[in-house]
Design a protein around this motif. Structure first.
Motif, PDB file in Angstrom:
ATOM      1  N   VAL A  33       0.843  -1.201   0.000  1.00 23.29           N
ATOM      2  CA  VAL A  33       0.000   0.000   0.000  1.00 23.29           C
ATOM      3  C   VAL A  33       0.878   1.251   0.000  1.00 23.29           C
ATOM      4  O   VAL A  33       0.550   2.241  -0.667  1.00 23.29           O
ATOM      5  CB  VAL A  33      -0.978  -0.011   1.198  1.00 23.29           C
ATOM      6  N   GLU A  34       1.988   1.210   0.695  1.00 22.59           N
ATOM      7  CA  GLU A  34       2.889   2.361   0.703  1.00 22.59           C
ATOM      8  C   GLU A  34       3.451   2.628  -0.694  1.00 22.59           C
ATOM      9  O   GLU A  34       3.524   3.779  -1.138  1.00 22.59           O
ATOM     10  CB  GLU A  34       4.025   2.144   1.704  1.00 22.59           C
ATOM     11  N   VAL A  36       1.980   1.830  -3.532  1.00 27.90           N
ATOM     12  CA  VAL A  36       0.856   2.363  -4.306  1.00 27.90           C
ATOM     13  C   VAL A  36       0.642   3.844  -3.977  1.00 27.90           C
ATOM     14  O   VAL A  36       0.417   4.665  -4.871  1.00 27.90           O
ATOM     15  CB  VAL A  36      -0.430   1.537  -4.062  1.00 27.90           C
ATOM     16  N   HIS A  37       0.740   4.187  -2.699  1.00 27.18           N
ATOM     17  CA  HIS A  37       0.574   5.582  -2.281  1.00 27.18           C
ATOM     18  C   HIS A  37       1.646   6.464  -2.926  1.00 27.18           C
ATOM     19  O   HIS A  37       1.337   7.542  -3.463  1.00 27.18           O
ATOM     20  CB  HIS A  37       0.646   5.678  -0.747  1.00 27.18           C
ATOM     21  N   SER A  85      -5.163   5.042  -0.659  1.00 24.73           N
ATOM     22  CA  SER A  85      -4.005   4.321  -0.122  1.00 24.73           C
ATOM     23  C   SER A  85      -3.456   5.044   1.108  1.00 24.73           C
ATOM     24  O   SER A  85      -3.023   4.408   2.075  1.00 24.73           O
ATOM     25  CB  SER A  85      -2.926   4.123  -1.190  1.00 24.73           C
TER      26      SER A  85
END
Length: 168
Positions: A33-34, A36-37, A85
């Motif tokens: 997720v990091e 993607v962020h 995200s």
């Protein structure tokens, strides 16, 4: 996990939710997720910086309107990747992140950036496209240049605030 006595119940609930627990406990989920962020805000801010620099006079050979028709959808896509995200990352430590001064600066900068974009697109942008100021080498109105400068400061501030969350 211990929470500050002054933490809002919704922050505690969010942090203790299954989503918050899954984000904290997974060896793969949080880093994924990091990433993607980061990809989301790179797309968002990269597109915005290019467009803002054009408004400020860099690369005057590029017509403003076609540049905007390319950059704005990319920026919107980046925002719609970065925002959810970022929320997922927030769930991991909502009670402490919410009171982190760097996070508060980040949110303020994002709010300023979004408000500035809305005002720009409702005002100077409509005026520019209506009067044909979007031609290559055409003069960009002063209000559009001010908006571009505010945008650059706001989105760079959001990135800096986001990076400093881990250190404050």
């Amino acid at each position: 996990m211990e929470h500050a006595a002054s933490a809002h119940p919704w922050l505690v609930g969010l942090e203790q939710s299954g989503l918050g627990a899954a984000m904290r406990q997974s060896m793969v989920l949080y880093p994924a997720v990091e990433v993607v962020h980061i990809l989301g805000f790179v797309l968002l801010v990269g597109s915005i910086i290019g467009f803002d620099l054009r408004l400020l006079g860099l690369t005057r050979l590029l017509p403003v309107a076609p540049f905007a028709h390319h950059a704005v959808p990319l920026a919107m896509l980046g925002f719609f990747i970065a925002a959810p995200s970022g929320f997922l990352l927030f769930t991991t430590e909502a009670t402490s992140i919410a009171v982190n001064p760097a996070f508060q600066v980040k949110l303020a900068c994002v709010a300023i950036g979004l408000l500035n974009a809305a005002v720009f697109h409702l005002g100077p942008w409509r005026s520019m496209t209506r009067h044909g100021d979007d031609m290559a080498g055409g003069a960009v109105p002063a209000i559009a240049r001010v908006s571009a400068a505010v945008s650059l400061l706001a989105w760079c501030g959001a990135i800096i605030g986001g990076r400093l969350i881990a250190y404050l």
